[in-house]
Structure formats: C-alpha cells, structure tokens
Scaffold this active site. Structure first.
Site, short mmCIF file in Angstrom:
data_model
loop_
_atom_site.label_atom_id
_atom_site.label_comp_id
_atom_site.label_asym_id
_atom_site.label_seq_id
_atom_site.Cartn_x
_atom_site.Cartn_y
_atom_site.Cartn_z
N ASP A 161 52.01 38.31 48.53
CA ASP A 161 52.95 38.65 49.24
C ASP A 161 54.13 37.94 47.95
O ASP A 161 55.39 38.65 47.28
CB ASP A 161 53.63 38.17 50.22
CG ASP A 161 53.80 36.91 50.34
OD1 ASP A 161 52.66 35.82 49.67
OD2 ASP A 161 53.92 36.03 51.84
N ASP A 193 45.55 37.26 53.34
CA ASP A 193 46.44 35.70 53.75
C ASP A 193 47.09 35.52 55.42
O ASP A 193 46.86 36.37 56.47
CB ASP A 193 48.19 35.89 53.07
CG ASP A 193 48.05 35.69 51.87
OD1 ASP A 193 47.00 35.02 52.20
OD2 ASP A 193 48.69 36.44 51.43
N ASP A 196 51.16 35.79 43.60
CA ASP A 196 49.99 36.78 43.94
C ASP A 196 49.69 37.71 42.67
O ASP A 196 48.60 39.24 42.88
CB ASP A 196 50.04 37.31 45.20
CG ASP A 196 50.22 35.90 46.36
OD1 ASP A 196 49.19 35.32 46.00
OD2 ASP A 196 50.48 36.14 47.10
#
Length: 851
Positions: A595, A304, A599
C-alpha cells in the site's frame, strides 16, 4: 482564482454545494480517447473473416441468379453482425465500468468530515487532503502543509522534487506527493487544469496483447492459411469433376468457413474483459487484463498482516508504565469502566503528543480515542499547543518525535515507535534493555502490537524557540536539532494495541492451502506478535525470518530459507522486492500485496501486484495489477478463484469451438472427396455460426466454477491454452460426432429418399450434436443431470433460439426449399435426436464413472 482558505474555515464544501458545482462545471476528467462509436464497432465486426466469406458467397448466388438464396445469406449476415455487435457492446460496457472504477480517488473535506471520493467528482473549492504517495487529482492552492515535496516531472520533465513550503503555493494535477502532507483548495479541474491545458492524459496506454492472445492469433493465422489452401483445392476438384466452377467456388468457400475458427480471438478478448468486470463485482479492480491469465498460476501469496488479514482498526488494550525500574502492566479490559489511574496518564499524554493532531495512522487514532475517553477532564490533553517540528519515522530509526510549543512558549518533546528504537533514544543500560525485551516479548506473545513512548528535552546549550517567532507549520525551526538523537529522552513505558483478525481470514487461508498456494505473511510487528496472529489465523508458521536477519543473508542463503518460510517479521517495505526476486528465482509464481510508496517496486516486480484501495497510495495502485476496493484477504482469494474460473471456462469454450468445427469440416470436405453431393452449403454454415458465436462466448463465460476449482494445484507457469489433453478431448468429441453424421448421411442417401432427405437428416443431427456439445462441456466433472440445474440464462436463450429456428427451417416450406431440405417426419426427428446425443454419450458416461 479563489484565494486559499484560512485554517478557521477548514470545513470544506457542503455536499449540496459540491453536487451543484459538479453539475455546473462538469466532472474532473481529462481528455481521453473517445469511446468507440456504433459505426466503428460495425466496421470492426464487418472485417471478421466469416462475414467476408458469407458476403463472397452471397455475391456468387446473385451472379447465379439465385436471389432467394442470396437474400437468406444476407439475413444471416445481419444476424451474425448483430451478435457480433452485442458481444462488442457488452465488452465495451464492461471496460467502461472498469474505467469508472479505476479513475483516481481523492481524499477531501466535505461537511467538515474527511471523505474519499472518485477523482471525477472533485470540484473547484474542494479541500484536498494530500499525503505522501498521493497523486494530486486537480490543480490546487496550498492552505497548509508539513515538509511537502512533489514530483512534477510529468509536467516539467524535471526529476528533482519541488518543495511547497508556504500557503498559496500551487500544486498541479498529475503530480506526485513524495514527502509530507498538506491541505489544498482546488482551483481548477479537468480540462481547466494545467495537465488538461497542455493536452496530457493520465489514462493508461492501450493494452498490449497478452500471451494467450498472441497464442490464439498465431493459431488462427495458421488455420487461415490452411483454409485458403483447402478452399482452392476443393474448388479445383469440384470444378474439374463437374465443370461447374461457380458451384465449386461455393463449395470451397463453405469449406473455408468450416475450417476457420474465427471465434477463438473473439472468445479470448470477451473472456478477459468480462472476467475483469466480474472481478469488479467482487470489489477487485483489474488494471491490466493480462493478470486474469496469471491468477490461476499463483503459487506463493505474500500478504501484509495489518489491514489485510486484520481490520487495521486498533484499540489500546494494555498500558505498561515504567516506574522506578520496573513495569506495572494495566489491562484496560479489567478496568470495568473505571477511570485510568494517574500512574498511566503521562504515558497516554505523551503517546498522543507523539502523534499528529489529525491522525491517519490507526495506532495514533487509538491513542487519541483513549485520551478523549479517559483524559477529557484532565490537564493531559493539549489541543491548543502548536506543532513546531516533526521528526518522521525512517528505515534507520523506527520512531517518530514531535516538538510542541505550549501557550507560554515552552517546548515539549514526545516520541513513540518500536520499543527497541525508543530504547536506543533513551540510552537504556543493558539490564533495562533486557527487562524491556522480556516485557515486550510477553505483550507481543498475546498478539498485541507494542509501542514504546518517551518524553524528551533539548540537550543543554541548545537554543529554544522564542515564543515571538512566527507560527509556521511549513518546515522545521532551524535552531532545533536535525535528528532525534540530539535530544535527551526519558522512557515512559509501553502501549499494547490490539488489531483484531478479520473473521474471514482463517477460512480464506484454509482455502489457499487446499488450492496449493503458500501464504507468506509480512509484517513490521514484533516476531512474537506475528506468531500469535499466525496462530489465530491458522497459518502454519513453519520457519520465520526477521527483516534484520533477511538483510544479513546472501542471495544463496536466502534462497535456502525460502522453502517452508511462512512469516517475515520486522520487515521493511524495501525488503519486499528482494523477497519477490528470490521467490521468482526459485520458480514460484508470486503475488505481492502493498500500500505504500516503497512497496511499488515489489508490486511491479511480482507476477501479480495487489494494491490496497482503501488505505493504499496512488503510487502503489499505479504499480499494481489488481486493486482491492475492500482491503480484505478474502477479496484476494476470491480473485484467485475467479481467475481460475475464467481460465477453466475459457478452455471449455476453446474445446467446444475446436470440437464443433471438426464435424463441420468433415461434412464439407469428405463429400467432395467421396463424390457425394454437397452436404453443407454456405447457408447451413451461416446458420451454425448463429449457434457457435454466442455459445462459445456468452454461454461458457457465464458458467459456474467446477466444485474442485480451489482444491487442485495451480496451473503450471506458461501452460499453453491448447495443451495435449485439451486437443485430445476436442478431437475425440469432434470425431465421434463426425462418424455419426457420416453414418446418418450415408444411410439416408443410399437407402433413404435421396439427397434432400439425407441433407436434412444430417443437418438436424449436426444441430442436435452441436447443442449436446455445448451442454456436455459446461462441466468436465459433473454429469448432465447435475449441470442442468445450474443457472445460465444465456444457455437457455441459445438452446431455445436454435431449436425454434431449426423448426422454422424444417417446416416452413419456403425456408425448407432454400436450405435444400426434404420434409422430416417425427421418426426422422427422433433419429436425429438420438444420433446427435449419441456422439457425446461416451463423454457423459466417462464423467459418471469419475463422479
């Protein structure tokens, strides 16, 4: 039980009061399996085959009446047992530290400030902040909440979420927040919670054996069978030849100890445990030990952007109000400390109103900070307004709206989100959409994250909230529309936010490229923003994909796009799973960061799932293999380097174990076959194990990484621990030492002063060769003169202790007699020293040639 606090008292406990309650009530810990006692560790160590064989030899010496030899063996058993206990203790201590780090975290309000603390430090009376994806850390009573739903299946078995819609509702330890947010007062912790009372435990299940452990167990099982067979054969041959069956049995047991590399499974267990502990020192928590093996094989790292490559600390850098059909950009860096012009006040005002009063999101925090700095003396801040309804962001509409009620009972609606989503809410015509797209592209190309802002009202004919209705924040007013598209919106403009890149990101990305690891950056940002951030980070952009394009691709088409893919913009969390599956199908070893709640499937599916420890949800952390205690891309790269180091040092330790057992085996078997007197008795092999055991665990585990560790490609998936090159190296080292030992013994036996002299020379040479094998295998690339300067305290303890003990055995008459040695003179010692080092000279010359 204590009653829920009122909103006026949302200051939480003081730090002093929390500390006092923790001392009085004890930690918020549930019943878990007790730590292994000293007795259990002792029992486990005594079951080691090498100790059982030594005890058998000791029994035979007692039967033969050789009490001194038996007592010496007993002393060796005690020393080996002490080493084994120390290794077990160090492993247990490392695992204890990991368990402390892996205990659930809790967000509380103390001293009026939000603090994230260890779940074990939670006490009754704490104010617990609940958010979507959190695991509730203790039993609590709800003080306030918004659309709060919890999964209580851990307690009840019921799979449907349970709504908590009023103050005073109970939430229980171990349950999961699946929607909404809230504030609750803790009423029971640890064993006093419902989870504790019914005897449930949230601790992880015992770890299964890793593939490496299974591989080594199988190898040791095969060698154990061989050891038993050869032991019986040697005992039979010696007994038939000499008629002394007890001595034959001793020879067979000594040979069994020589063959049996019982250190191998111990080495692997200690390396994995201590490796995980080293990870924790680099702010990386290992939730499953098997991941230590997988890190060195990672070929694709999906990461990310926000919070990992960047700080996730946003600041408003540009305001772009939409006035009379055009945009009027305002760069805040150019204001020079001047006040914001009136033209942008409503843009900031409604950006704040489209956020929570106490925001978690960095973008909302940045908007509120700008408002407090620039609008504090104006009528554009509304801290006294009441939130009536919140329409959260969804996969279908990347925008959120908030309905507020002012003091006079009027309703005010604000929305913010992705510019295209706000454009959809405002029903902009094609010309204005084109104008908006161009402006967004320009802002995004400078690396800004762009938000659209709008204000709205209810469509005509819909009833408004009556000001006399009860002020409840635990659910929406049923007379308000169900969706955001049921309102009428007016587009106010764009807000550009900057999230600075971490200084460590570019060097870490460069390190990944050198290590043969492809980094795939994932972001929900605009493609132009993603490209600019990639450029700043030095990430080779290559091909880029958007979430919308990904959704339209078939699996076959996606597979063809994967090669060279470096960026995925506007990606949704649910699409991460598809990316992981496609990369795995292409033969890649995938690591994925995440997070959020959504996910978790991707983290679980990846070979290595990496959760964010600072901003991540409990669901993500539970699904992951690694948890970053500091959300920094540098930590991920450091973990990969550590994984490679552990695997490297593990292979060095295994080569040493196999190499050192070969000359021990040869000097135990060949004298029997050649009709020589026995060279190695049980007491000699016991001495050797005092050197081998700590060397193959503590010494090699602490070795520094090779210089080219992160400049070589990842290890092949499924690469065995004992490959051909490793076995070849071990055989070459072992055979070269064995040939020299045979030459030393034969020379001393036939042309020297007999059996005792030959045995002393051969054993001393074997000890020197053993130490030389340790030193030579510290590095397979750096020659001896470079590795001697590397710090390794365990190495010097092993070298010094071995030489001291050898000196005692050679020059204390009683010990010399017990070992069946003659007195060695300085020239003999010099011969042993030269011969012992000569066996590994070829390996050092090879390293010098490669250097």
């Amino acid at each position: 039980m204590p009653q829920p606090q009122t909103p006026e008292s949302f200051q939480g406990l003081s730090s002093q009061e929390a500390k006092a309650r923790l001392e009085r009530l004890g930690p918020n810990a549930l019943p878990v399996a007790q730590r292994r006692s000293l007795f259990s560790l002792l029992a486990a160590t005594l079951r080691e085959p090498i100790l059982l064989l030594l005890l058998a030899c000791e029994l035979i010496y007692f039967i033969l009446g050789d009490t001194q030899e038996a007592l010496v063996l007993l002393g060796f058993v005690a020393l080996i047992l002490a080493i084994g206990l120390y290794q077990e203790w160090k492993t247990e201590r490392s695992l204890d530290r990991l368990r402390e780090l892996s205990s659930p975290r809790a967000l509380v309000i103390r001293d009026g400030q939000r603090q994230r603390i260890a779940g074990q430090a939670l006490v009754e009376g704490d104010l617990l902040v609940l958010a979507e994806g959190d695991r509730v850390a203790a039993d609590a009573r709800l003080c306030q909440g918004g659309r709060l739903s919890l999964d209580e299946s851990l307690l009840t078995g019921e799979s449907l979420p349970v709504a908590k819609d009023k103050a005073g509702d109970s939430v229980y330890a171990g349950t999961l927040v699946v929607q909404g947010q809230g504030l609750a007062e803790v009423v029971a912790t640890g064993e006093r919670s419902q989870l504790g009372l019914i005897g449930k435990s949230l601790q992880a299940l015992p770890q299964e054996e890793t593939p490496r452990q299974k591989e080594t167990r199988a190898m040791v099982a095969r060698l154990s069978g061989l050891a038993i067979a050869v032991c019986l054969l040697v005992a039979l041959l010696h007994g038939l030849r000499s008629g002394d069956w007890l001595q034959g049995l001793l020879a067979g047991l000594a040979l069994a100890m020589a063959i049996l590399p019982n250190e191998i499974p111990v080495v692997l267990a200690i390396f994995l445990a201590l490796g995980a502990w080293r990870f924790s020192r680099h702010r990386v928590l290992t939730r499953r030990l098997a991941v230590v093996e997988a890190l060195g094989a990672i070929t694709v790292l999906c990461v990310d952007k926000t919070g990992t490559l960047t700080f996730n600390r946003m600041a408003v850098r540009q305001l772009n109000p939409f006035r009379q059909g055009r945009f009027v950009p305002l760069d805040l860096d150019e204001l020079g400390g001047q006040a914001l012009p009136e033209a942008v006040h409503d843009l900031v005002e409604f950006g704040i109103l489209a956020s929570r009063k106490e925001p978690f999101d960095p973008m909302e925090k940045a908007l509120r900070q700008l408002g407090q700095e620039q609008l504090a003396s104006t009528e554009h801040l509304h801290d006294d307004w009441r939130l009536c309804q919140e329409y959260p962001l969804s996969n279908e509409l990347l925008a959120m709206s908030c309905v507020w009620e002012s003091e006079n009972g009027e309703l005010h609606l604000a929305a913010k989100g992705a510019p295209e989503a706000i454009a959809s809410l405002c029903h902009l015509d094609r010309d204005r959409q084109a104008l908006l797209a161009g402006q967004v592209q320009a802002m995004a190309a400078s690396g800004l994250r762009v938000l659209g802002v709008a204000r709205g009202r209810q469509k005509a004919g819909r009833p408004q909230l009556h000001p006399a209705l009860p002020q409840s924040r635990l659910g929406g007013d049923r007379r308000l529309p169900l969706g955001q598209h049921d309102f009428e919106f007016e587009f106010l403009g764009l807000v550009g936010l900057a999230d600075p890149l971490r200084p460590s990101t570019a060097p870490a990305l460069a390190q990944c490229r050198q290590a043969g690891i492809r980094v795939l950056m994932l972001t929900g940002d605009h493609p132009a923003t993603a490209l600019e951030v990639a450029r700043q980070a030095g990430l080779a952009a290559g091909d880029m994909l958007t979430g919308e394009e990904l959704a339209a691709l078939s699996d076959e088409a996606l597979a063809s796009r994967l090669e060279g893919l470096a960026l995925v913009a506007r990606v949704m969390p649910e699409q991460k799973l598809r990316l992981v599956q496609a990369l795995k199908a292409a033969g890649e070893v995938v690591a994925m960061t995440g997070d959020g709640v959504n996910d978790a499937p991707a983290l679980k599916a990846a070979h290595v799932g990496i959760a964010m420890g600072e901003r991540g949800t409990d669901v993500a952390r539970e699904a992951a293999d690694l948890v970053l205690l500091e959300d920094d891309f540098r930590s991920i790269v450091a973990a990969i380097a550590l994984g490679r180091r552990v695997f490297d040092n593990l292979r060095k330790a295994m080569v040493y174990v196999l190499a050192v057992h070969l000359p021990i085996l040869g000097m135990s078997l060949l004298p029997v076959l050649l009709g020589w007197p026995l060279v190695l008795l049980p007491v000699h092999i016991a001495f050797l194990h005092l050197v081998i055991d700590p060397a193959c665990t503590l010494v090699f585990e602490a070795e520094a990484p090779e210089p080219a560790l992160m400049r070589r490609p990842p290890q092949a998936p499924g690469e065995p621990l004992f490959d051909r090159s490793m076995l070849g190296l071990a055989l070459a080292q072992g055979l070269s030492v064995l040939l020299i030992l045979l030459a030393v013994f034969a020379t001393a036996f036939y042309w020297g002063q007999g059996e005792a002299d030959a045995r002393a020379l051969a054993f001393t040479t074997l000890i020197v060769a053993n130490l030389a094998t340790i030193v030579a295998n510290r590095s397979w690339s750096k020659p001896l003169h470079q590795t001697l300067g590397q710090p390794n305290a365990a190495l010097w303890w092993v070298l010094g202790g071995t030489l001291l003990f050898l000196a005692l055995v050679l020059y204390v008459p009683a010990l010399r007699t017990l070992f069946s040695f003659s007195l060695l003179h300085p020239l003999d010692l010099l011969l042993s020293l030269v011969a012992g080092g000569l066996g590994l000279l070829w390996f050092e010359l090879l390293k010098l040639r490669r250097a």
